[in-house]
Design a protein around this motif. Structure first.
Motif, PDB file in Angstrom:
ATOM      1  N   VAL A 176       0.833  -1.200   0.000  1.00  0.00           N
ATOM      2  CA  VAL A 176       0.000   0.000   0.000  1.00  0.00           C
ATOM      3  C   VAL A 176       0.871   1.255   0.000  1.00  0.00           C
ATOM      4  O   VAL A 176       0.529   2.263  -0.629  1.00  0.00           O
ATOM      5  N   HIS A 177       2.006   1.203   0.661  1.00  0.00           N
ATOM      6  CA  HIS A 177       2.929   2.352   0.643  1.00  0.00           C
ATOM      7  C   HIS A 177       3.432   2.598  -0.776  1.00  0.00           C
ATOM      8  O   HIS A 177       3.463   3.739  -1.241  1.00  0.00           O
ATOM      9  N   ARG A 178       3.830   1.531  -1.455  1.00  0.00           N
ATOM     10  CA  ARG A 178       4.387   1.684  -2.795  1.00  0.00           C
ATOM     11  C   ARG A 178       3.346   2.236  -3.772  1.00  0.00           C
ATOM     12  O   ARG A 178       3.676   3.042  -4.651  1.00  0.00           O
ATOM     13  N   ASP A 179       2.085   1.843  -3.616  1.00  0.00           N
ATOM     14  CA  ASP A 179       1.040   2.399  -4.472  1.00  0.00           C
ATOM     15  C   ASP A 179       0.799   3.876  -4.144  1.00  0.00           C
ATOM     16  O   ASP A 179       0.668   4.698  -5.056  1.00  0.00           O
ATOM     17  N   ALA A 180       0.758   4.212  -2.868  1.00  0.00           N
ATOM     18  CA  ALA A 180       0.451   5.591  -2.475  1.00  0.00           C
ATOM     19  C   ALA A 180       1.519   6.567  -2.934  1.00  0.00           C
ATOM     20  O   ALA A 180       1.214   7.720  -3.267  1.00  0.00           O
ATOM     21  N   PHE A 181       2.775   6.133  -2.949  1.00  0.00           N
ATOM     22  CA  PHE A 181       3.884   7.032  -3.290  1.00  0.00           C
ATOM     23  C   PHE A 181       4.582   6.618  -4.588  1.00  0.00           C
ATOM     24  O   PHE A 181       5.762   6.914  -4.770  1.00  0.00           O
ATOM     25  N   ALA A 182       3.853   5.955  -5.470  1.00  0.00           N
ATOM     26  CA  ALA A 182       4.461   5.485  -6.720  1.00  0.00           C
ATOM     27  C   ALA A 182       5.028   6.653  -7.536  1.00  0.00           C
ATOM     28  O   ALA A 182       4.364   7.693  -7.654  1.00  0.00           O
ATOM     29  N   PRO A 183       6.249   6.515  -8.074  1.00  0.00           N
ATOM     30  CA  PRO A 183       7.154   5.384  -7.872  1.00  0.00           C
ATOM     31  C   PRO A 183       7.838   5.474  -6.497  1.00  0.00           C
ATOM     32  O   PRO A 183       8.269   6.556  -6.092  1.00  0.00           O
ATOM     33  N   SER A 184       7.930   4.371  -5.815  1.00  0.00           N
ATOM     34  CA  SER A 184       8.423   4.358  -4.439  1.00  0.00           C
ATOM     35  C   SER A 184       9.638   3.445  -4.319  1.00  0.00           C
ATOM     36  O   SER A 184       9.731   2.422  -5.009  1.00  0.00           O
ATOM     37  N   ARG A 185      10.534   3.814  -3.408  1.00  0.00           N
ATOM     38  CA  ARG A 185      11.709   2.983  -3.141  1.00  0.00           C
ATOM     39  C   ARG A 185      11.511   2.095  -1.912  1.00  0.00           C
ATOM     40  O   ARG A 185      12.441   1.457  -1.451  1.00  0.00           O
ATOM     41  N   TYR A 200      10.019   3.479  16.969  1.00  0.00           N
ATOM     42  CA  TYR A 200       8.897   2.785  16.343  1.00  0.00           C
ATOM     43  C   TYR A 200       8.060   2.053  17.386  1.00  0.00           C
ATOM     44  O   TYR A 200       8.577   1.397  18.291  1.00  0.00           O
ATOM     45  N   ARG A 201       6.730   2.166  17.226  1.00  0.00           N
ATOM     46  CA  ARG A 201       5.783   1.443  18.073  1.00  0.00           C
ATOM     47  C   ARG A 201       4.737   0.796  17.182  1.00  0.00           C
ATOM     48  O   ARG A 201       4.132   1.466  16.332  1.00  0.00           O
ATOM     49  N   LEU A 202       4.496  -0.499  17.379  1.00  0.00           N
ATOM     50  CA  LEU A 202       3.513  -1.209  16.568  1.00  0.00           C
ATOM     51  C   LEU A 202       2.122  -0.613  16.748  1.00  0.00           C
ATOM     52  O   LEU A 202       1.333  -0.556  15.801  1.00  0.00           O
ATOM     53  N   ASP A 203       1.817  -0.133  17.957  1.00  0.00           N
ATOM     54  CA  ASP A 203       0.481   0.424  18.197  1.00  0.00           C
ATOM     55  C   ASP A 203       0.285   1.783  17.539  1.00  0.00           C
ATOM     56  O   ASP A 203      -0.837   2.295  17.490  1.00  0.00           O
ATOM     57  N   LEU A 204       1.375   2.378  17.010  1.00  0.00           N
ATOM     58  CA  LEU A 204       1.276   3.657  16.301  1.00  0.00           C
ATOM     59  C   LEU A 204       1.553   3.503  14.802  1.00  0.00           C
ATOM     60  O   LEU A 204       1.774   4.486  14.108  1.00  0.00           O
ATOM     61  N   ASP A 205       1.575   2.270  14.326  1.00  0.00           N
ATOM     62  CA  ASP A 205       1.642   1.979  12.893  1.00  0.00           C
ATOM     63  C   ASP A 205       0.221   1.599  12.490  1.00  0.00           C
ATOM     64  O   ASP A 205      -0.227   0.467  12.704  1.00  0.00           O
ATOM     65  N   LEU A 206      -0.519   2.551  11.924  1.00  0.00           N
ATOM     66  CA  LEU A 206      -1.963   2.418  11.760  1.00  0.00           C
ATOM     67  C   LEU A 206      -2.348   2.196  10.305  1.00  0.00           C
ATOM     68  O   LEU A 206      -1.728   2.756   9.392  1.00  0.00           O
ATOM     69  N   VAL A 207      -3.382   1.381  10.111  1.00  0.00           N
ATOM     70  CA  VAL A 207      -3.884   1.112   8.762  1.00  0.00           C
ATOM     71  C   VAL A 207      -5.402   1.210   8.754  1.00  0.00           C
ATOM     72  O   VAL A 207      -6.075   0.880   9.738  1.00  0.00           O
ATOM     73  N   ALA A 208      -5.925   1.678   7.626  1.00  0.00           N
ATOM     74  CA  ALA A 208      -7.358   1.572   7.331  1.00  0.00           C
ATOM     75  C   ALA A 208      -7.529   0.348   6.449  1.00  0.00           C
ATOM     76  O   ALA A 208      -6.872   0.226   5.409  1.00  0.00           O
ATOM     77  N   VAL A 209      -8.388  -0.560   6.874  1.00  0.00           N
ATOM     78  CA  VAL A 209      -8.578  -1.825   6.171  1.00  0.00           C
ATOM     79  C   VAL A 209      -9.861  -1.752   5.339  1.00  0.00           C
ATOM     80  O   VAL A 209     -10.925  -1.380   5.843  1.00  0.00           O
ATOM     81  N   ALA A 210      -9.734  -2.090   4.056  1.00  0.00           N
ATOM     82  CA  ALA A 210     -10.870  -2.044   3.140  1.00  0.00           C
ATOM     83  C   ALA A 210     -11.795  -3.248   3.369  1.00  0.00           C
ATOM     84  O   ALA A 210     -11.412  -4.215   4.027  1.00  0.00           O
ATOM     85  N   SER A 214      -7.865  -5.736   2.307  1.00  0.00           N
ATOM     86  CA  SER A 214      -6.607  -5.098   1.899  1.00  0.00           C
ATOM     87  C   SER A 214      -6.414  -3.788   2.654  1.00  0.00           C
ATOM     88  O   SER A 214      -7.371  -3.223   3.203  1.00  0.00           O
ATOM     89  N   PHE A 215      -5.180  -3.298   2.679  1.00  0.00           N
ATOM     90  CA  PHE A 215      -4.889  -2.026   3.333  1.00  0.00           C
ATOM     91  C   PHE A 215      -5.188  -0.884   2.364  1.00  0.00           C
ATOM     92  O   PHE A 215      -4.721  -0.886   1.225  1.00  0.00           O
ATOM     93  N   ALA A 216      -5.972   0.084   2.842  1.00  0.00           N
ATOM     94  CA  ALA A 216      -6.400   1.189   1.986  1.00  0.00           C
ATOM     95  C   ALA A 216      -5.683   2.495   2.300  1.00  0.00           C
ATOM     96  O   ALA A 216      -5.518   3.339   1.425  1.00  0.00           O
TER      97      ALA A 216
END
Length: 270
Positions: A176-185, A200-210, A214-216
């Motif tokens: 989802v990161h690569r699509d959002a910032f295409a072209p992405s490294r 980094y904290r796992l509880d602060l790595d947030l996703v909206a799930v479709a 899939s991650f949206a």
């Protein structure tokens, strides 16, 4: 000022010194060139996060890092302890000296970029004196008090918000990161590196799930528990799910979680 020396970054002890430099800069200066979260994000992007090509300036009398030059391609990020403003020019000169002194015939001259806030008069004057020109494109550092009420953003039907569950979800998170910032490294290796950074904290790595699972949309919030601030980096939305308020929703959820942690301010660069 004590005796100043400089050398290349060497090890994790250096990195902790850089983190303390960023915190001193934040405490003493309104020009927030890097927080500890920014540093973690930059470091995760290095080919070898254990050996970034950064140069450090030390006050030998006090045994602390007081300046940082972090080069990347044709630019450099500069962080200077507010008590040592004269180091900015020395770090800039170091970065310039690393650039090729000539360009092949028939090619455009190489440009070299340095960031300066509009209100950093001293750095802007220095850049002008050294022949730099202000560009039209720029970043904006935006801040928001977490004492203000959060907007009431409703998710579209079928979408959900949650934290990343762990390393088993790295692949869809990278997709989802690569699509959002295409072209992405962005790569799986880089994302694993980001997850291993100190802030980094796992509880602060947030996703909206479709609805299809899939991650949206997504964001990472980097929380500095010393200064009680949070930095959003990155924030994005898959191209198939835009214009539905999903990026705003993940940011609002991030701010709610920052408030629960006691944070008072959130930042994002746009």
């Amino acid at each position: 000022m004590g005796i100043i020396s400089s050398r290349l970054y060497q090890d994790s002890a250096d990195y902790e010194q850089i983190r303390q430099l960023a915190r001193r800069c934040y405490a003493d200066n309104q020009c927030v060139y890097a927080t500890v979260g920014d540093l973690d994000w930059w470091r995760s992007a290095e080919p070898d996060p254990d050996m970034p090509g950064a140069q450090l300036w030390f006050d030998n009398d006090n045994d602390i890092v007081v300046g940082l030059g972090w080069p990347a391609d044709d630019q450099i990020d500069i962080l200077v302890d507010p008590r040592y403003p004269e180091l900015t020019e020395e770090i800039l000169a170091w970065g310039e000296a690393r650039q090729p002194q000539s360009t092949p015939l028939g090619t455009e001259p190489r440009l070299y970029a340095v960031w300066s806030f509009t209100n950093d008069i001293q750095r802007r004057d220095l850049l002008r004196q050294r022949g730099y020109q202000r560009t039209e494109s720029a970043f904006n550092l935006r801040s928001r008090s977490l004492a203000l009420p959060l907007p009431d953003i409703r998710l579209p039907v079928g979408y959900d918000l949650r934290s990343l569950q762990g390393v088993e979800e790295i692949e869809p998170r990278v997709d989802v990161h690569r699509d959002a910032f295409a072209p992405s490294r962005m790569t799986l290796k880089r994302y694993r590196a980001a997850m291993g950074m100190p802030t980094y904290r796992l509880d602060l790595d947030l996703v909206a799930v479709a609805p299809d699972g899939s991650f949206a949309a997504f964001c990472i919030v980097w929380f500095d528990d010393v200064h009680q601030i949070g930095v959003f980096e990155p924030v994005g939305c898959h191209s198939a799910h835009r214009r539905r308020g999903l990026a705003s929703a993940v940011m609002c959820e991030g701010m709610r979680r920052l408030i629960d942690l006691g944070a008072h301010t959130a930042y994002v660069i746009s």
